[in-house]
Design a protein around this motif. Sequence first.
Motif, PDB file in Angstrom:
ATOM      1  N   TYR A  15       0.838  -1.195   0.000  1.00  0.00           N
ATOM      2  CA  TYR A  15       0.000   0.000   0.000  1.00  0.00           C
ATOM      3  C   TYR A  15       0.876   1.249   0.000  1.00  0.00           C
ATOM      4  CZ  TYR A  15      -3.639  -3.324   1.129  1.00  0.00           C
ATOM      5  OH  TYR A  15      -4.501  -4.387   1.100  1.00  0.00           O
ATOM      6  N   VAL A  16       0.443   2.256  -0.786  1.00  0.00           N
ATOM      7  CA  VAL A  16       1.207   3.494  -0.910  1.00  0.00           C
ATOM      8  C   VAL A  16       0.239   4.673  -0.741  1.00  0.00           C
ATOM      9  CG1 VAL A  16       2.726   4.872  -2.389  1.00  0.00           C
ATOM     10  CG2 VAL A  16       2.791   2.367  -2.531  1.00  0.00           C
ATOM     11  N   GLN A  17       0.609   5.610   0.115  1.00  0.00           N
ATOM     12  CA  GLN A  17      -0.211   6.801   0.368  1.00  0.00           C
ATOM     13  C   GLN A  17       0.719   7.958   0.731  1.00  0.00           C
ATOM     14  OE1 GLN A  17      -2.383   9.067   0.074  1.00  0.00           O
ATOM     15  NE2 GLN A  17      -4.105   7.921   0.876  1.00  0.00           N
ATOM     16  N   SER A  18       0.827   8.927  -0.148  1.00  0.00           N
ATOM     17  CA  SER A  18       1.795  10.008   0.046  1.00  0.00           C
ATOM     18  C   SER A  18       1.487  10.907   1.241  1.00  0.00           C
ATOM     19  CB  SER A  18       1.885  10.858  -1.224  1.00  0.00           C
ATOM     20  OG  SER A  18       0.614  11.368  -1.572  1.00  0.00           O
ATOM     21  N   PRO A  35       0.820   2.539   5.319  1.00  0.00           N
ATOM     22  CA  PRO A  35       1.342   2.432   3.950  1.00  0.00           C
ATOM     23  C   PRO A  35       2.739   3.016   3.792  1.00  0.00           C
ATOM     24  CG  PRO A  35      -0.127   4.297   4.108  1.00  0.00           C
ATOM     25  CD  PRO A  35      -0.166   3.602   5.458  1.00  0.00           C
ATOM     26  N   LEU A  36       3.322   2.732   2.649  1.00  0.00           N
ATOM     27  CA  LEU A  36       4.572   3.364   2.244  1.00  0.00           C
ATOM     28  C   LEU A  36       4.264   4.756   1.711  1.00  0.00           C
ATOM     29  CD1 LEU A  36       6.077   0.275   0.400  1.00  0.00           C
ATOM     30  CD2 LEU A  36       6.828   1.207   2.600  1.00  0.00           C
ATOM     31  N   ASP A  37       5.279   5.596   1.600  1.00  0.00           N
ATOM     32  CA  ASP A  37       5.117   6.958   1.113  1.00  0.00           C
ATOM     33  C   ASP A  37       5.247   7.052  -0.401  1.00  0.00           C
ATOM     34  OD1 ASP A  37       4.921   9.842   1.389  1.00  0.00           O
ATOM     35  OD2 ASP A  37       7.084   9.924   1.082  1.00  0.00           O
ATOM     36  N   THR A  38       6.096   6.202  -1.018  1.00  0.00           N
ATOM     37  CA  THR A  38       6.378   6.342  -2.450  1.00  0.00           C
ATOM     38  C   THR A  38       6.248   5.031  -3.212  1.00  0.00           C
ATOM     39  OG1 THR A  38       8.751   5.925  -2.201  1.00  0.00           O
ATOM     40  CG2 THR A  38       8.017   8.232  -2.013  1.00  0.00           C
ATOM     41  N   LEU A  39       5.900   5.179  -4.475  1.00  0.00           N
ATOM     42  CA  LEU A  39       5.843   4.032  -5.373  1.00  0.00           C
ATOM     43  C   LEU A  39       7.230   3.427  -5.553  1.00  0.00           C
ATOM     44  CD1 LEU A  39       4.391   2.204  -7.370  1.00  0.00           C
ATOM     45  CD2 LEU A  39       4.556   4.035  -9.056  1.00  0.00           C
ATOM     46  N   ASN A  40       8.264   4.249  -5.530  1.00  0.00           N
ATOM     47  CA  ASN A  40       9.624   3.739  -5.671  1.00  0.00           C
ATOM     48  C   ASN A  40       9.958   2.737  -4.562  1.00  0.00           C
ATOM     49  OD1 ASN A  40      12.051   3.937  -7.304  1.00  0.00           O
ATOM     50  ND2 ASN A  40      13.018   4.731  -5.451  1.00  0.00           N
ATOM     51  N   GLN A  41       9.573   3.048  -3.310  1.00  0.00           N
ATOM     52  CA  GLN A  41       9.835   2.124  -2.199  1.00  0.00           C
ATOM     53  C   GLN A  41       9.015   0.849  -2.360  1.00  0.00           C
ATOM     54  OE1 GLN A  41      12.189   2.628   0.424  1.00  0.00           O
ATOM     55  NE2 GLN A  41      11.831   0.439   0.555  1.00  0.00           N
ATOM     56  N   ILE A  51       1.232  -6.960  -5.985  1.00  0.00           N
ATOM     57  CA  ILE A  51       0.384  -5.835  -6.356  1.00  0.00           C
ATOM     58  C   ILE A  51       0.783  -4.634  -5.522  1.00  0.00           C
ATOM     59  CG2 ILE A  51      -1.969  -4.902  -6.224  1.00  0.00           C
ATOM     60  CD1 ILE A  51      -3.015  -7.639  -6.879  1.00  0.00           C
ATOM     61  N   ILE A  52       0.836  -3.472  -6.172  1.00  0.00           N
ATOM     62  CA  ILE A  52       1.066  -2.210  -5.469  1.00  0.00           C
ATOM     63  C   ILE A  52      -0.227  -1.418  -5.579  1.00  0.00           C
ATOM     64  CG2 ILE A  52       2.367  -0.063  -5.434  1.00  0.00           C
ATOM     65  CD1 ILE A  52       4.741  -1.657  -6.668  1.00  0.00           C
ATOM     66  N   ALA A  53      -0.822  -1.076  -4.442  1.00  0.00           N
ATOM     67  CA  ALA A  53      -2.078  -0.322  -4.408  1.00  0.00           C
ATOM     68  C   ALA A  53      -1.785   1.118  -4.022  1.00  0.00           C
ATOM     69  CB  ALA A  53      -3.049  -0.961  -3.424  1.00  0.00           C
ATOM     70  N   LEU A  54      -2.056   2.032  -4.953  1.00  0.00           N
ATOM     71  CA  LEU A  54      -1.911   3.458  -4.693  1.00  0.00           C
ATOM     72  C   LEU A  54      -3.246   3.930  -4.117  1.00  0.00           C
ATOM     73  CD1 LEU A  54      -0.194   4.498  -8.052  1.00  0.00           C
ATOM     74  CD2 LEU A  54       0.900   3.796  -5.915  1.00  0.00           C
ATOM     75  N   LEU A  55      -3.263   4.295  -2.847  1.00  0.00           N
ATOM     76  CA  LEU A  55      -4.509   4.666  -2.195  1.00  0.00           C
ATOM     77  C   LEU A  55      -5.045   5.985  -2.744  1.00  0.00           C
ATOM     78  CD1 LEU A  55      -3.627   3.437   1.395  1.00  0.00           C
ATOM     79  CD2 LEU A  55      -4.934   2.267  -0.377  1.00  0.00           C
ATOM     80  N   SER A  56      -6.313   6.267  -2.509  1.00  0.00           N
ATOM     81  CA  SER A  56      -7.030   7.316  -3.235  1.00  0.00           C
ATOM     82  C   SER A  56      -6.437   8.715  -3.144  1.00  0.00           C
ATOM     83  CB  SER A  56      -8.493   7.339  -2.817  1.00  0.00           C
ATOM     84  OG  SER A  56      -8.605   7.646  -1.447  1.00  0.00           O
ATOM     85  N   ALA A  85      -8.206   8.678  -8.976  1.00  0.00           N
ATOM     86  CA  ALA A  85      -7.753   9.561  -7.894  1.00  0.00           C
ATOM     87  C   ALA A  85      -6.229   9.591  -7.755  1.00  0.00           C
ATOM     88  CB  ALA A  85      -8.419   9.169  -6.578  1.00  0.00           C
ATOM     89  N   PRO A  86      -5.528   8.454  -7.734  1.00  0.00           N
ATOM     90  CA  PRO A  86      -4.065   8.499  -7.583  1.00  0.00           C
ATOM     91  C   PRO A  86      -3.395   9.140  -8.801  1.00  0.00           C
ATOM     92  CG  PRO A  86      -4.900   6.328  -7.072  1.00  0.00           C
ATOM     93  CD  PRO A  86      -6.022   7.079  -7.712  1.00  0.00           C
ATOM     94  N   GLN A  87      -2.457  10.054  -8.537  1.00  0.00           N
ATOM     95  CA  GLN A  87      -1.767  10.772  -9.607  1.00  0.00           C
ATOM     96  C   GLN A  87      -0.265  10.513  -9.554  1.00  0.00           C
ATOM     97  OE1 GLN A  87      -2.660  14.967  -9.984  1.00  0.00           O
ATOM     98  NE2 GLN A  87      -4.568  14.710  -8.850  1.00  0.00           N
TER      99      GLN A  87
END
Length: 180
Positions: A15-18, A35-41, A51-56, A85-87
Motif C-alpha cells: 500500500y502506498v499513500q503520500s 502504507p509506504l510513502d512512495t511508489l519507488n519504495q 500488487i502495489i495499491a496506490l490509495l485514493s 484519484a491516484p496521480q
Amino acid sequence: MATSSPIYMSGDVWYVQSTTGTDAASPAGKNKAEPLDTLNQANTNAVSGDIIALLSAHTETRTTAITITKSLTIVGVGTTSSKPAPQLINNSAAASLFVINTAGIYVEFRNIYFPAQTQSCSATKISIGQGNVRFVGCYFEGSVLDAAAIVTLPTTGTESEVAFDGCTFISTGSSGSAQP
C-alpha cells in the motif's frame, strides 16, 4: 469511466499513500493502515507477482524514472471528478516516469491518472523497450510541455505486447503544434 475486473493474485499487496505513508524496507507497506510513502519504495520492496495499491489520496511527483524489472500490478484506488484519484506526475526536464525494458515480465497499470508535465520534458512519460504491459482505465494528459510521446512502444523484433483497455488520452495544449 472504465471499471476493472477483479484482481486474482498470489503475491503480497503493498500500500502506498503520500499523505500518511512512511518509506521503509519490507515488511513495511503490507498493512493498509501503515502504507509506504512512495511508489519507488513499493517497487523496491515488491517481488515479481505482487500488487502495489496506490490509495485514493496518493499524489507523487517524480524527477527520476522508476525502472520496473519484475512482473507487477500497480492499481489506483478510487476516482475523483471522473478521473482516477491516484496521480503520478513527471516533473523532470529529461527523465521518464517509468522505464520498462525487461523481457518476459508483465506489468499492469490500473486506474491511474498521469497528468501533463509540470515543466518542459524531452523524455517519454512511459518508456517501454521490452516486456508485456497493459493499461486499464488509466487517464493520460499531455500539454505543450510534453515534448515527447506519452508512451513509447517496443521496437520490432522484441517479443513484447502493449495493450490499452478503457484508457483516456487528452491534450491540454492550445497550439496545433503541441504533441502529447
